[in-house]
Scaffold this motif. Structure first.
Motif, PDB file in Angstrom:
ATOM      1  N   VAL A  87       0.838  -1.186   0.000  1.00  0.00           N
ATOM      2  CA  VAL A  87       0.000   0.000   0.000  1.00  0.00           C
ATOM      3  C   VAL A  87       0.875   1.238   0.000  1.00  0.00           C
ATOM      4  CG1 VAL A  87      -1.877  -1.171   1.198  1.00  0.00           C
ATOM      5  CG2 VAL A  87      -0.137   0.022   2.524  1.00  0.00           C
ATOM      6  N   THR A  88       0.250   2.342  -0.336  1.00  0.00           N
ATOM      7  CA  THR A  88       0.944   3.616  -0.322  1.00  0.00           C
ATOM      8  C   THR A  88       0.962   4.162   1.095  1.00  0.00           C
ATOM      9  OG1 THR A  88       0.196   4.044  -2.570  1.00  0.00           O
ATOM     10  CG2 THR A  88       1.010   5.922  -1.305  1.00  0.00           C
ATOM     11  N   GLY A  89       2.106   4.500   1.622  1.00  0.00           N
ATOM     12  CA  GLY A  89       2.186   4.988   2.990  1.00  0.00           C
ATOM     13  C   GLY A  89       2.182   3.845   3.993  1.00  0.00           C
ATOM     14  N   ARG A  90       1.531   4.070   5.117  1.00  0.00           N
ATOM     15  CA  ARG A  90       1.479   3.104   6.208  1.00  0.00           C
ATOM     16  C   ARG A  90       0.033   2.731   6.500  1.00  0.00           C
ATOM     17  NH1 ARG A  90       3.267   6.167   9.554  1.00  0.00           N
ATOM     18  NH2 ARG A  90       1.381   6.729  10.698  1.00  0.00           N
ATOM     19  N   VAL A 107      -2.062   8.292   4.253  1.00  0.00           N
ATOM     20  CA  VAL A 107      -2.326   9.311   3.232  1.00  0.00           C
ATOM     21  C   VAL A 107      -3.759   9.237   2.719  1.00  0.00           C
ATOM     22  CG1 VAL A 107       0.055   9.508   2.469  1.00  0.00           C
ATOM     23  CG2 VAL A 107      -1.390   7.755   1.473  1.00  0.00           C
ATOM     24  N   GLY A 108      -4.659   8.531   3.380  1.00  0.00           N
ATOM     25  CA  GLY A 108      -6.046   8.476   2.933  1.00  0.00           C
ATOM     26  C   GLY A 108      -6.659   7.106   3.106  1.00  0.00           C
ATOM     27  N   ILE A 126      -6.896  15.028   0.520  1.00  0.00           N
ATOM     28  CA  ILE A 126      -6.204  16.001   1.372  1.00  0.00           C
ATOM     29  C   ILE A 126      -5.057  15.365   2.148  1.00  0.00           C
ATOM     30  CG2 ILE A 126      -8.239  17.472   1.623  1.00  0.00           C
ATOM     31  CD1 ILE A 126      -8.744  16.153   4.309  1.00  0.00           C
ATOM     32  N   LYS A 127      -4.662  14.159   1.763  1.00  0.00           N
ATOM     33  CA  LYS A 127      -3.529  13.481   2.398  1.00  0.00           C
ATOM     34  C   LYS A 127      -3.693  13.369   3.915  1.00  0.00           C
ATOM     35  CE  LYS A 127      -1.358  13.232  -1.554  1.00  0.00           C
ATOM     36  NZ  LYS A 127      -1.125  11.954  -2.249  1.00  0.00           N
ATOM     37  N   MET A 128      -4.868  12.994   4.347  1.00  0.00           N
ATOM     38  CA  MET A 128      -5.112  12.849   5.781  1.00  0.00           C
ATOM     39  C   MET A 128      -4.729  11.442   6.223  1.00  0.00           C
ATOM     40  SD  MET A 128      -9.250  12.467   5.808  1.00  0.00           S
ATOM     41  CE  MET A 128     -10.050  11.197   4.831  1.00  0.00           C
ATOM     42  N   GLU A 129      -4.385  11.306   7.501  1.00  0.00           N
ATOM     43  CA  GLU A 129      -4.033  10.007   8.071  1.00  0.00           C
ATOM     44  C   GLU A 129      -5.242   9.433   8.789  1.00  0.00           C
ATOM     45  OE1 GLU A 129      -0.765   7.890  11.046  1.00  0.00           O
ATOM     46  OE2 GLU A 129      -0.632  10.029  10.569  1.00  0.00           O
ATOM     47  N   ILE A 130      -5.671   8.255   8.370  1.00  0.00           N
ATOM     48  CA  ILE A 130      -6.843   7.600   8.948  1.00  0.00           C
ATOM     49  C   ILE A 130      -6.382   6.705  10.091  1.00  0.00           C
ATOM     50  CG2 ILE A 130      -8.778   6.071   8.502  1.00  0.00           C
ATOM     51  CD1 ILE A 130      -8.984   8.766   7.139  1.00  0.00           C
ATOM     52  N   SER A 254      -6.824   9.575  -8.168  1.00  0.00           N
ATOM     53  CA  SER A 254      -7.516   9.088  -6.972  1.00  0.00           C
ATOM     54  C   SER A 254      -8.897   9.686  -6.931  1.00  0.00           C
ATOM     55  CB  SER A 254      -6.734   9.471  -5.711  1.00  0.00           C
ATOM     56  OG  SER A 254      -6.620  10.870  -5.631  1.00  0.00           O
ATOM     57  N   ALA A 255      -9.721   9.132  -6.074  1.00  0.00           N
ATOM     58  CA  ALA A 255     -11.090   9.620  -5.943  1.00  0.00           C
ATOM     59  C   ALA A 255     -11.084  10.923  -5.182  1.00  0.00           C
ATOM     60  CB  ALA A 255     -11.942   8.579  -5.231  1.00  0.00           C
TER      61      ALA A 255
END
Length: 457
Positions: A87-90, A107-108, A126-130, A254-255
């Motif tokens: 996956v992209t990021g963590r 990143v989403g 918005i590149k938020m961390e979930i 991306s969406a």
């Protein structure tokens, strides 16, 4: 031939050749004490060495017994992964709904198919961390998602035709100083309601939303082009034939947020923690009874006739009587703090949640919620199928109150939503049958134990 001249006689003893000092030791010496004649420090060294050997043998025997006992136990099956995807990021969290796996990233959001582990969509506007995610299948390839980001904002999404649609940020405010953070979120079975526990700077509250899932389905069917505008291209995947590992390469598309607008959720309840009980301002019992809407139920204890002076007098008597115990356990805090955490459950229709004849009740749709705050003795039940109001009551009264003998520590509801378990701080567990409206069992555990969580199997 040699012939003895004299008869055979027993030879005389030869004790005269022995040393007189060692005569007793010669007959009575213990073989295990042969080394006792050694001078110091050899005797001490010998004892230490023998002690080390004995302890080592005990350890070896104990380990052998444990190994034999371990062999007799049923060994768990070791499962190795059949496929891996990158996956992209963590990846912080995930949720499974239907045939999709939703992963919260640094990143989403991303959605993967369960069948082939391929990524079908990503949302990283918005590149938020979930940090937390909850998903539920609404049918007809529709899914509802609640995602909590690192700032404590709650994002409500609808996933349709392999694309994310952002509906609303539930706790978004214009003034940053008034922003609240999410502590816990939950979706009701069926996806009709959503609960969000929020905390501000000095207070906490629970918000219950009604999700118009039927309207979402109709709106998505009427405007398929709007949903297609949110679709994102699948990320390319390369499969290694040796290990059958899927490596997903990032795509630039991306969406994102589009012009498609779905019906917004409706705020039904805003439940606040109970206030500390203070002295009464009523002058007579009649004034207190006027504040009670219906005398058929128990309240939270606010409408009483106890004055502040009586509270203070009772506190002084208690402290003087049990002074030595209070000093041993530490001084109690005189000021009660408002609780900042609550446990809530969605409840299906039952006898304890009586609704009016004008209300339509569906057996598979929650009819109410149960809420108990930290340190509170009361389990409060609120009805959900009440008529909508133009303005939500800021401090609604519970429809049913169950008082307990001790503060409620934790609770759980069975998967069929018929049984409710309450564990109090006095280590007492009560199982209630909500359909019949009476307790099935009461179990008391050791008083020194504190129950932190309870679950139905």
């Amino acid at each position: 031939v040699y012939i003895r001249k004299h008869p055979l006689e027993i030879p005389p003893p030869s004790e005269k050749d022995w040393l007189k000092d060692d005569e007793e030791d010669f007959f009575l010496q213990d073989p295990d004490r042969k080394r006792d004649v050694l001078p110091q420090p050899f005797r001490m060294i010998n004892k230490l060495v023998m002690l080390v050997f004995e302890n080592a043998m005990e350890i070896i025997e104990r380990r052998e017994m444990l190994q034999e006992a371990q062999k007799l136990k049923v060994q768990p099956t070791k499962c190795s992964p059949t496929a891996e995807f990158q996956v992209t990021g963590r990846a912080n969290c995930l949720a499974v709904s239907g045939k999709y796996i939703f992963v919260g990233l640094s990143v989403g959001l991303a959605a993967f198919k369960v069948s082939n582990c391929k990524e079908v969509c990503a949302w990283d506007a918005i590149k938020m961390e979930i940090c937390a995610i909850h998903a539920l299948d609404l049918g007809n390839e529709h899914h509802v998602l609640l995602a909590v980001d690192e700032m404590g904002l709650v994002w409500l999404f609808c996933f349709h035709k392999e694309s994310f649609l952002l509906i609303k940020i539930l706790n978004e405010v214009e003034d940053i100083s008034k922003r609240s953070t999410c502590v816990e979120v939950a979706l009701s079975p069926g996806g009709d309601y959503a609960g969000v526990l929020l905390q501000g700077n000095t207070k906490a509250w629970l918000e219950i939303y009604r999700l118009p899932k039927d309207s979402w389905l109709k709106e998505m069917e009427k405007s398929p082009g709007a949903a297609a505008g949110l679709a994102c291209r699948e990320r390319q995947s390369s499969c290694t034939s040796a290990a059958d590992i899927f490596l997903l390469q990032e795509s630039a598309v991306s969406a994102n947020k589009a012009d498609a607008k779905l019906s917004l959720p409706v705020l039904l309840l805003k439940v606040k923690p109970p206030k500390p009980i203070t002295g009464s301002s009523f002058k007579s019992p009649l004034d207190a009874l006027k504040k009670v809407d219906d005398g058929s139920m128990l309240g939270l204890g606010y409408n009483h006739l106890i004055k502040d002076s009586q509270w203070e007098q009772q506190e002084a008597i208690f402290c003087s009587t049990y002074r030595e115990y209070l000093e041993a356990e530490g001084e109690r805090e005189s000021k009660e703090e408002i609780p900042r955490h609550a446990t809530f459950h969605f409840l299906l229709p039952s006898r304890i949640l009586q609704v009016g004849p004008e209300m339509k009740v569906q057996p598979d749709v929650p009819a109410g919620i149960s809420v108990h705050w930290d340190g509170s003795h009361n389990l409060c039940l609120y009805l959900l199928n009440c008529p909508l109001k133009e303005k939500v009551d800021s401090d609604p009264k519970p429809d049913v109150v169950w008082p307990c003998a001790a503060p409620i520590a934790c609770s759980a509801v069975s998967s069929c939503s018929r049984y409710l378990a309450l564990a109090c701080e006095d280590a007492t567990i009560t199982i209630w049958d909500k359909h019949l409206g009476y307790p099935l069992s009461v179990t008391a555990i050791l008083e020194e134990r504190f129950i932190r969580s309870i679950h139905f199997l």
